[in-house]
Design an enzyme around this catalytic site. Structure first.
Site, PDB file in Angstrom:
ATOM      1  N   SER A 212      -7.293   1.247  -5.208  1.00  0.00           N
ATOM      2  CA  SER A 212      -8.450   1.940  -4.621  1.00  0.00           C
ATOM      3  C   SER A 212      -9.724   1.133  -4.765  1.00  0.00           C
ATOM      4  O   SER A 212     -10.632   1.245  -3.932  1.00  0.00           O
ATOM      5  CB  SER A 212      -8.622   3.316  -5.272  1.00  0.00           C
ATOM      6  OG  SER A 212      -7.521   4.120  -4.936  1.00  0.00           O
TER       7      SER A 212
ATOM      8  N   ASP B  20       5.455  -4.661   2.812  1.00  0.00           N
ATOM      9  CA  ASP B  20       6.686  -5.445   2.988  1.00  0.00           C
ATOM     10  C   ASP B  20       6.677  -6.136   4.355  1.00  0.00           C
ATOM     11  O   ASP B  20       7.073  -7.290   4.487  1.00  0.00           O
ATOM     12  CB  ASP B  20       7.902  -4.522   2.860  1.00  0.00           C
ATOM     13  CG  ASP B  20       7.782  -3.649   1.628  1.00  0.00           C
ATOM     14  OD1 ASP B  20       7.560  -4.203   0.550  1.00  0.00           O
ATOM     15  OD2 ASP B  20       7.854  -2.404   1.755  1.00  0.00           O
TER      16      ASP B  20
ATOM     17  N   HIS C 103      11.211   1.100   0.286  1.00  0.00           N
ATOM     18  CA  HIS C 103      10.293   0.119  -0.327  1.00  0.00           C
ATOM     19  C   HIS C 103      10.852  -0.181  -1.711  1.00  0.00           C
ATOM     20  O   HIS C 103      10.443   0.404  -2.719  1.00  0.00           O
ATOM     21  CB  HIS C 103       8.879   0.701  -0.416  1.00  0.00           C
ATOM     22  CG  HIS C 103       7.958  -0.183  -1.213  1.00  0.00           C
ATOM     23  ND1 HIS C 103       7.595  -1.439  -0.806  1.00  0.00           N
ATOM     24  CD2 HIS C 103       7.337  -0.005  -2.405  1.00  0.00           C
ATOM     25  CE1 HIS C 103       6.804  -1.996  -1.698  1.00  0.00           C
ATOM     26  NE2 HIS C 103       6.633  -1.138  -2.685  1.00  0.00           N
TER      27      HIS C 103
HETATM   28  P1  NAD Z   1      -3.473   1.983 -11.240  1.00  0.00           P
HETATM   29  O1  NAD Z   1      -2.798   2.386 -12.500  1.00  0.00           O
HETATM   30  O2  NAD Z   1      -4.498   0.905 -11.310  1.00  0.00           O
HETATM   31  O3  NAD Z   1      -4.173   3.246 -10.598  1.00  0.00           O
HETATM   32  C1  NAD Z   1      -3.496   4.437 -10.447  1.00  0.00           C
HETATM   33  C2  NAD Z   1      -4.521   5.524 -10.581  1.00  0.00           C
HETATM   34  O4  NAD Z   1      -3.887   6.732 -10.245  1.00  0.00           O
HETATM   35  C3  NAD Z   1      -5.086   5.663 -11.994  1.00  0.00           C
HETATM   36  O5  NAD Z   1      -6.505   5.600 -11.950  1.00  0.00           O
HETATM   37  C4  NAD Z   1      -4.603   7.033 -12.437  1.00  0.00           C
HETATM   38  O6  NAD Z   1      -5.521   7.704 -13.268  1.00  0.00           O
HETATM   39  C5  NAD Z   1      -4.429   7.718 -11.088  1.00  0.00           C
HETATM   40  N1  NAD Z   1      -3.533   8.856 -11.096  1.00  0.00           N
HETATM   41  C6  NAD Z   1      -2.399   9.023 -11.822  1.00  0.00           C
HETATM   42  N2  NAD Z   1      -1.881  10.237 -11.569  1.00  0.00           N
HETATM   43  C7  NAD Z   1      -2.701  10.833 -10.665  1.00  0.00           C
HETATM   44  C8  NAD Z   1      -2.700  12.100 -10.054  1.00  0.00           C
HETATM   45  N3  NAD Z   1      -1.764  13.014 -10.322  1.00  0.00           N
HETATM   46  N4  NAD Z   1      -3.707  12.392  -9.189  1.00  0.00           N
HETATM   47  C9  NAD Z   1      -4.686  11.501  -8.928  1.00  0.00           C
HETATM   48  N5  NAD Z   1      -4.733  10.288  -9.507  1.00  0.00           N
HETATM   49  C10 NAD Z   1      -3.749   9.963 -10.366  1.00  0.00           C
HETATM   50  O7  NAD Z   1      -2.334   1.644 -10.172  1.00  0.00           O
HETATM   51  P2  NAD Z   1      -2.458   0.867  -8.797  1.00  0.00           P
HETATM   52  O8  NAD Z   1      -2.233  -0.582  -9.055  1.00  0.00           O
HETATM   53  O9  NAD Z   1      -3.678   1.298  -8.086  1.00  0.00           O
HETATM   54  O10 NAD Z   1      -1.135   1.388  -8.060  1.00  0.00           O
HETATM   55  C11 NAD Z   1      -1.013   2.734  -7.650  1.00  0.00           C
HETATM   56  C12 NAD Z   1       0.391   3.036  -7.141  1.00  0.00           C
HETATM   57  O11 NAD Z   1       0.677   2.278  -5.979  1.00  0.00           O
HETATM   58  C13 NAD Z   1       1.511   2.693  -8.113  1.00  0.00           C
HETATM   59  O12 NAD Z   1       2.497   3.706  -8.050  1.00  0.00           O
HETATM   60  C14 NAD Z   1       2.090   1.403  -7.571  1.00  0.00           C
HETATM   61  O13 NAD Z   1       3.420   1.197  -7.979  1.00  0.00           O
HETATM   62  C15 NAD Z   1       1.986   1.700  -6.101  1.00  0.00           C
HETATM   63  N6  NAD Z   1       2.081   0.546  -5.206  1.00  0.00           N
HETATM   64  C16 NAD Z   1       2.754   0.734  -4.031  1.00  0.00           C
HETATM   65  C17 NAD Z   1       2.858  -0.288  -3.127  1.00  0.00           C
HETATM   66  C18 NAD Z   1       3.618  -0.097  -1.834  1.00  0.00           C
HETATM   67  O14 NAD Z   1       3.802  -1.109  -1.121  1.00  0.00           O
HETATM   68  N7  NAD Z   1       4.068   1.084  -1.443  1.00  0.00           N
HETATM   69  C19 NAD Z   1       2.256  -1.513  -3.409  1.00  0.00           C
HETATM   70  C20 NAD Z   1       1.548  -1.676  -4.596  1.00  0.00           C
HETATM   71  C21 NAD Z   1       1.460  -0.624  -5.500  1.00  0.00           C
HETATM   72  C1  LMR Z   2       4.710  -3.911  -4.643  1.00  0.00           C
HETATM   73  O1  LMR Z   2       5.598  -3.999  -3.799  1.00  0.00           O
HETATM   74  O2  LMR Z   2       3.912  -4.834  -4.876  1.00  0.00           O
HETATM   75  C2  LMR Z   2       4.566  -2.637  -5.399  1.00  0.00           C
HETATM   76  O3  LMR Z   2       5.440  -1.673  -4.942  1.00  0.00           O
HETATM   77  C3  LMR Z   2       4.600  -2.842  -6.847  1.00  0.00           C
HETATM   78  C4  LMR Z   2       5.983  -2.789  -7.433  1.00  0.00           C
HETATM   79  O4  LMR Z   2       6.140  -2.051  -8.384  1.00  0.00           O
HETATM   80  O5  LMR Z   2       6.870  -3.474  -6.946  1.00  0.00           O
END
Ligand code: NAD
Ligand code: LMR
Length: 364
Positions: A17, A159, A187
């Protein structure tokens, strides 16, 4: 000037974010003429950090930002929203497998589905970024009985972008000159990055420009495990690239993909023989605020076995969270074909989202 739209971002104080919010606020997602109201959602323990992020947004003096409100629960944070960027979840750390995240994060998405169902705009578009994204999306959708399953997507655009970027680097061409790449399935490390329909510079088949062994033994596992590779090198999960992908996904969904094929994790309607009712990444084209699966692509035997494997994994994940999938939404999620929907609704003025952190929508 258009009326502002309301966008909720969960996990708004987290890493992804911190990149995503500033891009949305700058107009990179919905265009330079679309004002936005940001409804930022976090867990109670992260509200101080969230306030700091909101201060930075305020300090950018973005002309498109008409309001920011801060929420420690989705029932307040999702009120009246047109777009939901569901990033908040526990990220995977070094050595952790995605499956380990399933149970912890599943509960979050069940609650958020109920909140969307109760308080979001009826045309809301919801994108799940938090992992395991496809199954979280299934839980979300199944807990929102009054919303259509096509209003929910899981993010596989990262991806897709990786598949395009890494291929571009291999061939020495600009990624923008490659079209027709797509990613099928989950994913996760079972996803299938498919280059059989990709064209380079409009007329050359990408698959003929690469060595089959490189494609199957180096490229494919690299795309499948790129998330883990980033964690290994950076010590943290991908963030800026994930934010860019989330923005790309929502922009194309809302504004159209200009005829380009993109990959989106959407409810399976049975196309290509994929089991109905799971959120599976398909090649789609977006237009007028909706998406359509690209049909009739020829899938060879290799592709079919790859697609089955990732489908199987999603069915197993679904079985593991069965207790969070209300029976009342089972039939509707399996009987439906993804249908075209009209674009977003008009701004619903007069919504009270509680105490605003910031307000700049007064007309002087
Ligand atoms: P991060 O830990 O930096 O931030 C996650 C935030 O979510 C934290 O601030 C936490 O307090 C908040 N949070 C946790 N539970 C919550 C809830 N119930 N309601 C609201 N906020 C909540 O993590 P990040 O690096 O920003 O990653 C976030 C998510 O995205 C992870 O699950 C990560 O695996 C996923 N991700 C997905 C992809 C994709 O391609 N789909 C890629 C990268 C990361
Ligand atoms: C990614 O693809 O970078 C994220 O989903 C992070 C992970 O846990 O693989």
């Amino acid at each position: 000037m258009k009326q502002p739209v309301r966008i909720a971002v969960t996990g708004a104080a987290g890493n992804i974010s911190y990149s995503l919010l500033f891009k949305i606020a700058a107009g990179e997602m919905l265009g330079p003429d679309q004002p936005v109201i940001l409804q930022l959602v976090e867990i109670p323990q992260a509200m101080d950090k969230l306030r700091g992020v909101a201060m930075e947004l305020e300090d950018c003096a973005f002309p498109l930002v008409h309001g920011i409100s801060l929420h420690d629960n989705p029932f307040d944070g999702f009120r009246g929203i047109h777009y939901a960027m569901l990033v908040g979840a526990r990220p995977r750390s070094k050595g952790m497998e995605r499956a380990d995240l399933l149970e912890a994060n599943a509960v979050i998405f069940a609650e958020q589905g109920k909140a969307l169902n109760e308080v979001a705009n009826r045309d809301v578009k919801a994108l799940v970024v938090g992992n395991p994204a496809n199954t979280n999306c299934l839980i979300l959708s199944r807990n929102a009985p009054d919303l259509a399953p096509s209003q929910f997507c899981a993010m596989t655009r990262l991806d897709h972008n990786r598949a395009q970027g890494i291929l571009g680097n291999k061939l020495g061409v600009n990624p923008a000159d490659i079209e027709g790449v797509c990613v099928w399935g989950n994913h996760s490390p079972t996803m299938y990055p498919d280059l059989h329909h990709a064209q380079v510079l409009g007329d050359e088949a990408a698959i003929d420009m690469i060595d089959e062994q490189w494609y199957k033994e180096e490229y494919t596992p690299r795309i499948q495990k790129r998330g883990a590779e980033i964690i290994e090198w950076r010590g943290l999960s991908s963030a800026a690239s994930a934010a860019q992908a989330a923005l790309d996904h929502m922009r194309d969904w809302a504004l159209g993909s200009d005829g380009r094929i993109v990959s989106m994790g959407i409810i399976s309607d049975g196309s290509y023989g994929v089991a109905k009712g799971i959120y599976y990444s398909f090649p789609v084209v977006c237009e007028f605020g909706s998406y359509q699966i690209v049909q009739s692509l020829h899938i060879n035997d290799y592709g079919q076995s790859m697609m089955k494997k990732t489908e199987q994994e999603l069915l197993e994940e679904k079985a593991a969270v069965d207790h969070l999938l209300p029976e009342e939404t089972a039939a509707s999620r399996e009987a439906l074909r993804t249908s075209s929907r009209s674009g977003q609704t008009e701004f619903d003025a007069g919504i009270d989202t509680g105490e605003s952190y910031y307000r700049a929508d007064r007309i002087c």
